[in-house]
Write a protein that holds these residues in place. Structure first.
Motif, PDB file in Angstrom:
ATOM      1  N   UNK A 167      40.679  39.193  34.214  1.00 28.20           N
ATOM      2  CA  UNK A 167      41.803  38.637  34.944  1.00 28.20           C
ATOM      3  C   UNK A 167      42.645  39.793  35.477  1.00 28.20           C
ATOM      4  N   UNK A 168      43.379  39.511  36.544  1.00 26.32           N
ATOM      5  CA  UNK A 168      44.170  40.540  37.190  1.00 26.32           C
ATOM      6  C   UNK A 168      45.441  39.932  37.763  1.00 26.32           C
ATOM      7  N   UNK A 169      46.476  40.770  37.865  1.00 25.54           N
ATOM      8  CA  UNK A 169      47.777  40.339  38.376  1.00 25.54           C
ATOM      9  C   UNK A 169      48.184  41.198  39.564  1.00 25.54           C
ATOM     10  N   UNK A 170      48.702  40.524  40.586  1.00 27.80           N
ATOM     11  CA  UNK A 170      49.221  41.208  41.778  1.00 27.80           C
ATOM     12  C   UNK A 170      50.695  40.831  41.912  1.00 27.80           C
ATOM     13  N   UNK A 171      51.548  41.836  42.001  1.00 28.87           N
ATOM     14  CA  UNK A 171      52.980  41.567  41.966  1.00 28.87           C
ATOM     15  C   UNK A 171      53.650  41.529  43.333  1.00 28.87           C
ATOM     16  N   UNK A 215      49.441  36.823  29.515  1.00 28.64           N
ATOM     17  CA  UNK A 215      50.215  37.914  30.095  1.00 28.64           C
ATOM     18  C   UNK A 215      51.451  38.204  29.253  1.00 28.64           C
ATOM     19  N   UNK A 216      51.777  39.475  29.142  1.00 32.18           N
ATOM     20  CA  UNK A 216      52.979  39.884  28.423  1.00 32.18           C
ATOM     21  C   UNK A 216      53.508  41.172  29.045  1.00 32.18           C
ATOM     22  N   UNK A 217      54.671  41.604  28.565  1.00 29.00           N
ATOM     23  CA  UNK A 217      55.246  42.835  29.090  1.00 29.00           C
ATOM     24  C   UNK A 217      56.329  42.556  30.111  1.00 29.00           C
ATOM     25  N   UNK A 218      56.627  43.531  30.934  1.00 25.04           N
ATOM     26  CA  UNK A 218      57.718  43.412  31.892  1.00 25.04           C
ATOM     27  C   UNK A 218      57.389  42.503  33.047  1.00 25.04           C
ATOM     28  N   UNK A 219      58.425  42.029  33.729  1.00 18.74           N
ATOM     29  CA  UNK A 219      58.210  41.203  34.902  1.00 18.74           C
ATOM     30  C   UNK A 219      58.185  39.722  34.602  1.00 18.74           C
ATOM     31  N   UNK A 220      57.982  38.937  35.647  1.00 14.75           N
ATOM     32  CA  UNK A 220      57.989  37.492  35.547  1.00 14.75           C
ATOM     33  C   UNK A 220      56.630  36.955  35.964  1.00 14.75           C
ATOM     34  N   UNK A 221      55.924  36.358  35.018  1.00 13.80           N
ATOM     35  CA  UNK A 221      54.563  35.876  35.274  1.00 13.80           C
ATOM     36  C   UNK A 221      54.532  34.938  36.462  1.00 13.80           C
ATOM     37  N   UNK A 222      55.537  34.091  36.584  1.00 13.22           N
ATOM     38  CA  UNK A 222      55.544  33.093  37.654  1.00 13.22           C
ATOM     39  C   UNK A 222      55.690  33.702  39.043  1.00 13.22           C
ATOM     40  N   UNK A 223      55.939  34.984  39.132  1.00  9.60           N
ATOM     41  CA  UNK A 223      56.029  35.652  40.428  1.00  9.60           C
ATOM     42  C   UNK A 223      54.732  36.363  40.810  1.00  9.60           C
ATOM     43  N   UNK A 224      53.755  36.377  39.917  1.00 12.34           N
ATOM     44  CA  UNK A 224      52.517  37.129  40.154  1.00 12.34           C
ATOM     45  C   UNK A 224      51.444  36.240  40.767  1.00 12.34           C
ATOM     46  N   UNK A 225      50.751  36.757  41.762  1.00 11.69           N
ATOM     47  CA  UNK A 225      49.464  36.180  42.130  1.00 11.69           C
ATOM     48  C   UNK A 225      48.463  36.612  41.065  1.00 11.69           C
ATOM     49  N   UNK A 226      47.530  35.715  40.726  1.00  4.74           N
ATOM     50  CA  UNK A 226      46.554  36.013  39.678  1.00  4.74           C
ATOM     51  C   UNK A 226      45.138  35.774  40.180  1.00  4.74           C
ATOM     52  N   UNK A 227      44.214  36.481  39.577  1.00  2.00           N
ATOM     53  CA  UNK A 227      42.831  36.302  39.984  1.00  2.00           C
ATOM     54  C   UNK A 227      41.864  36.534  38.836  1.00  2.00           C
ATOM     55  N   UNK A 228      40.674  36.002  39.010  1.00  2.00           N
ATOM     56  CA  UNK A 228      39.557  36.268  38.103  1.00  2.00           C
ATOM     57  C   UNK A 228      38.480  37.009  38.894  1.00  2.00           C
ATOM     58  N   UNK A 229      37.915  38.027  38.247  1.00  2.00           N
ATOM     59  CA  UNK A 229      36.825  38.800  38.799  1.00  2.00           C
ATOM     60  C   UNK A 229      35.737  38.902  37.736  1.00  2.00           C
ATOM     61  N   UNK A 230      34.543  39.296  38.133  1.00  2.00           N
ATOM     62  CA  UNK A 230      33.475  39.476  37.155  1.00  2.00           C
ATOM     63  C   UNK A 230      32.585  40.633  37.572  1.00  2.00           C
ATOM     64  N   UNK A 231      31.937  41.210  36.570  1.00  2.03           N
ATOM     65  CA  UNK A 231      31.026  42.317  36.824  1.00  2.03           C
ATOM     66  C   UNK A 231      29.800  42.160  35.947  1.00  2.03           C
ATOM     67  N   UNK A 232      28.662  42.004  36.594  1.00  2.00           N
ATOM     68  CA  UNK A 232      27.387  41.908  35.883  1.00  2.00           C
ATOM     69  C   UNK A 232      26.794  43.307  35.738  1.00  2.00           C
ATOM     70  N   UNK A 233      25.898  43.501  34.779  1.00  2.00           N
ATOM     71  CA  UNK A 233      25.300  44.829  34.578  1.00  2.00           C
ATOM     72  C   UNK A 233      24.637  45.339  35.852  1.00  2.00           C
ATOM     73  N   UNK A 234      24.974  46.574  36.225  1.00  2.00           N
ATOM     74  CA  UNK A 234      24.376  47.190  37.392  1.00  2.00           C
ATOM     75  C   UNK A 234      24.911  46.714  38.726  1.00  2.00           C
TER      76      UNK A 234
END
Length: 125
Positions: free
Chosen positions: A97-101, A24-43
């Motif tokens: 990966x995804x971030x929720x602030x 993660x990079x950019x604005x904000x504080x990583x330690x304040x974010x909830x994080x998740x992993x998602x996946x998408x298979x073909x179709x």
């Protein structure tokens, strides 16, 4: 604005392991974010895999990966991880990966504001 970059995907045989990373990079504080992993298979629609609280002390897993995958984070390195063991062909997908602030932890993809571009994981039988 938060930028997320996944790495660590690849082609592996069933039963083997992979470790995904999300920097993660950019604005904000990583330690304040909830994080998740998602996946998408073909179709298929994008599905939740695992989530972790901003402090790392709470983790949730989908039933399909529970006991095989481990989500973790290093807030000092602004990095999220997904250790994937005992991989199966049905784990083949693009992993995001995804971030929720604004929440402590969530499994709802609609609550994640920032997404990476994804990394391909292919498991051969």
């Amino acid at each position: 604005q938060v930028q997320l970059v996944e790495s660590g995907g690849g082609l592996v045989q069933a039963g083997n392991s992979l470790r995904l990373s999300c920097a993660a990079s950019g604005g904000g504080t990583f330690s304040s974010y909830a994080m998740g992993w998602f996946r998408q298979a073909p179709g298929k629609v994008r599905e939740y895999v695992a989530a972790i609280s901003n402090t790392g002390d709470i983790q949730f897993y989908s039933d399909s990966v529970k006991g095989r995958f481990t989500i973790s984070r290093d807030n000092a390195k602004n990095t999220l991880y997904l250790q994937m063991n005992s991989l199966k062909p049905e784990d083949t997908a693009v992993y995001y990966c995804a971030a929720a602030t604004i929440v402590v932890i969530t499994t709802n993809p609609r609550e994640y504001e920032y997404w990476g571009q994804g990394t391909q994981v292919t498991v051969s039988s």
